[in-house]
Design a protein around this motif. Structure first.
Motif, short mmCIF file in Angstrom:
data_model
loop_
_atom_site.label_atom_id
_atom_site.label_comp_id
_atom_site.label_asym_id
_atom_site.label_seq_id
_atom_site.Cartn_x
_atom_site.Cartn_y
_atom_site.Cartn_z
N GLU A 3 0.84 -1.20 0.00
CA GLU A 3 0.00 0.00 0.00
C GLU A 3 0.87 1.25 0.00
OE1 GLU A 3 -2.31 -0.61 3.53
OE2 GLU A 3 -3.91 -1.58 2.41
N VAL A 4 0.29 2.34 -0.46
CA VAL A 4 1.00 3.63 -0.49
C VAL A 4 0.06 4.71 0.02
CG1 VAL A 4 2.52 3.04 -2.42
CG2 VAL A 4 0.32 4.10 -2.90
N ARG A 5 0.65 5.76 0.54
CA ARG A 5 -0.13 6.95 0.92
C ARG A 5 -0.20 7.80 -0.34
NH1 ARG A 5 -1.17 9.13 5.91
NH2 ARG A 5 0.30 7.64 6.76
N LEU A 6 -1.40 8.07 -0.83
CA LEU A 6 -1.59 8.73 -2.12
C LEU A 6 -1.95 10.20 -1.93
CD1 LEU A 6 -1.61 8.22 -5.18
CD2 LEU A 6 -4.06 7.76 -5.00
N VAL A 7 -1.28 11.04 -2.70
CA VAL A 7 -1.55 12.48 -2.73
C VAL A 7 -2.07 12.80 -4.13
CG1 VAL A 7 -0.56 14.79 -2.51
CG2 VAL A 7 0.29 12.93 -1.08
N GLY A 8 -3.17 13.52 -4.20
CA GLY A 8 -3.80 13.84 -5.48
C GLY A 8 -3.01 14.88 -6.27
N PRO A 9 -3.45 15.14 -7.51
CA PRO A 9 -2.72 16.08 -8.38
C PRO A 9 -2.70 17.52 -7.87
CG PRO A 9 -4.75 15.33 -9.43
CD PRO A 9 -4.59 14.55 -8.17
N ASN A 10 -3.67 17.89 -7.03
CA ASN A 10 -3.72 19.26 -6.49
C ASN A 10 -3.20 19.33 -5.07
OD1 ASN A 10 -4.89 20.20 -8.89
ND2 ASN A 10 -6.93 19.58 -8.17
N GLU A 12 -4.11 17.30 -2.56
CA GLU A 12 -5.05 16.81 -1.55
C GLU A 12 -4.69 15.38 -1.15
OE1 GLU A 12 -6.81 15.55 -5.47
OE2 GLU A 12 -5.90 17.39 -4.72
N GLN A 13 -4.91 15.05 0.10
CA GLN A 13 -4.63 13.72 0.63
C GLN A 13 -5.76 12.77 0.22
OE1 GLN A 13 -1.91 12.70 2.42
NE2 GLN A 13 -1.00 14.73 2.27
N VAL A 14 -5.41 11.73 -0.54
CA VAL A 14 -6.41 10.74 -0.93
C VAL A 14 -6.51 9.68 0.15
CG1 VAL A 14 -7.02 9.00 -2.67
CG2 VAL A 14 -6.04 11.18 -3.39
N GLY A 38 10.07 7.66 -0.46
CA GLY A 38 10.17 6.21 -0.43
C GLY A 38 10.54 5.65 0.93
N GLN A 39 11.14 6.47 1.80
CA GLN A 39 11.56 5.99 3.11
C GLN A 39 10.41 5.96 4.12
OE1 GLN A 39 14.60 4.77 3.60
NE2 GLN A 39 15.08 5.24 1.47
N ALA A 40 9.33 6.67 3.83
CA ALA A 40 8.19 6.73 4.76
C ALA A 40 7.47 5.38 4.78
CB ALA A 40 7.23 7.84 4.33
N ARG A 41 6.75 5.13 5.84
CA ARG A 41 5.96 3.90 5.96
C ARG A 41 4.51 4.27 6.12
NH1 ARG A 41 8.36 1.30 3.15
NH2 ARG A 41 10.50 0.79 3.59
N PRO A 42 3.61 3.98 5.23
CA PRO A 42 3.86 3.47 3.88
C PRO A 42 4.44 4.56 2.99
CG PRO A 42 1.53 3.97 4.16
CD PRO A 42 2.19 4.20 5.49
N PRO A 43 5.08 4.20 1.85
CA PRO A 43 5.68 5.19 0.96
C PRO A 43 4.63 6.18 0.45
CG PRO A 43 6.31 2.96 0.31
CD PRO A 43 5.28 2.83 1.37
N VAL A 44 5.08 7.41 0.22
CA VAL A 44 4.16 8.47 -0.25
C VAL A 44 4.32 8.59 -1.77
CG1 VAL A 44 3.53 10.89 -0.08
CG2 VAL A 44 4.36 9.68 1.93
N CYS A 45 3.20 8.52 -2.48
CA CYS A 45 3.18 8.67 -3.94
C CYS A 45 2.23 9.80 -4.31
CB CYS A 45 2.73 7.37 -4.61
SG CYS A 45 3.89 6.02 -4.40
#
Length: 182
Positions: A3-10, A12-14, A38-45
């Motif tokens: 899993e990843v922590r997803l950030v939107g195009p603007n 915003e935290q998804v 990449g070092q964060a848990r979960p990685p931020v994308c």
């Protein structure tokens, strides 16, 4: 499933989503999925246009390089038993270098028996520092290094930009042709 922590195009935290779902969202939005931490848990994308991101980061890097100032160190060499006129000439060179905005490394070269009298070189460097004290600051105090003694001087103020001197110099010639035509 990873899993990843997803950030939107603007920005915003998804939230935390599976990689497959993040890739599907990126494909639907016609964007790229870029790992930003990449070092964060979960990685931020983040969902973004990667080509645009690369272009903007290159522009920022180019702008920061443009604003950097290149430091040049000029060197002036002297001897401990320098004649008065020669000293004045060398001092003039040091002043010219400082007015150009450069740092100056002043080196006193000792030969033979002069090496047993380092105080002569020290006094000469102190005298030079006092003579040009209003336009330079001693960045590195006099230091004996083998046969040589060195001191580094840095200019106290920025050099006058060429645009201002060119503008001041162009006033007189601009007036002359105007009077000749009239």
């Amino acid at each position: 499933m990873p899993e990843v922590r997803l950030v939107g195009p603007n920005g915003e935290q998804v939230g935390i989503v599976r990689i497959e779902d993040a890739l599907k969202l990126a494909q639907d939005a016609d964007l790229d999925l870029v790992e930003v931490a990449g070092q964060a848990r979960p990685p931020v994308c983040k969902l973004m246009d990667y080509g645009k991101f690369k272009y903007e980061s290159a522009q920022k890097a180019r702008e920061s390089r443009r604003n950097q100032q290149l430091t040049v160190i000029k060197e002036q060499k002297l001897r401990p038993k320098i004649d008065k006129h020669d000293y004045e000439t060398k001092r003039g060179h040091v002043i010219r270098f400082l007015e150009g905005g450069n740092k100056v490394k002043v080196t006193i070269m000792f030969r033979g028996r002069e090496q047993s009298r380092p105080e002569l070189g020290y006094r000469l460097l102190q005298r030079l520092a006092e003579d040009i004290g209003d336009m330079a600051v001693v960045e590195a105090a006099p230091k004996q290094d083998g046969r040589n003694m060195t001191m580094v001087l840095a200019p106290t103020k920025k050099p006058a930009s060429r645009k201002t001197t060119a503008a001041a110099g162009s006033d007189a010639p601009a007036d002359a042709p105007a009077e000749a035509e009239a």
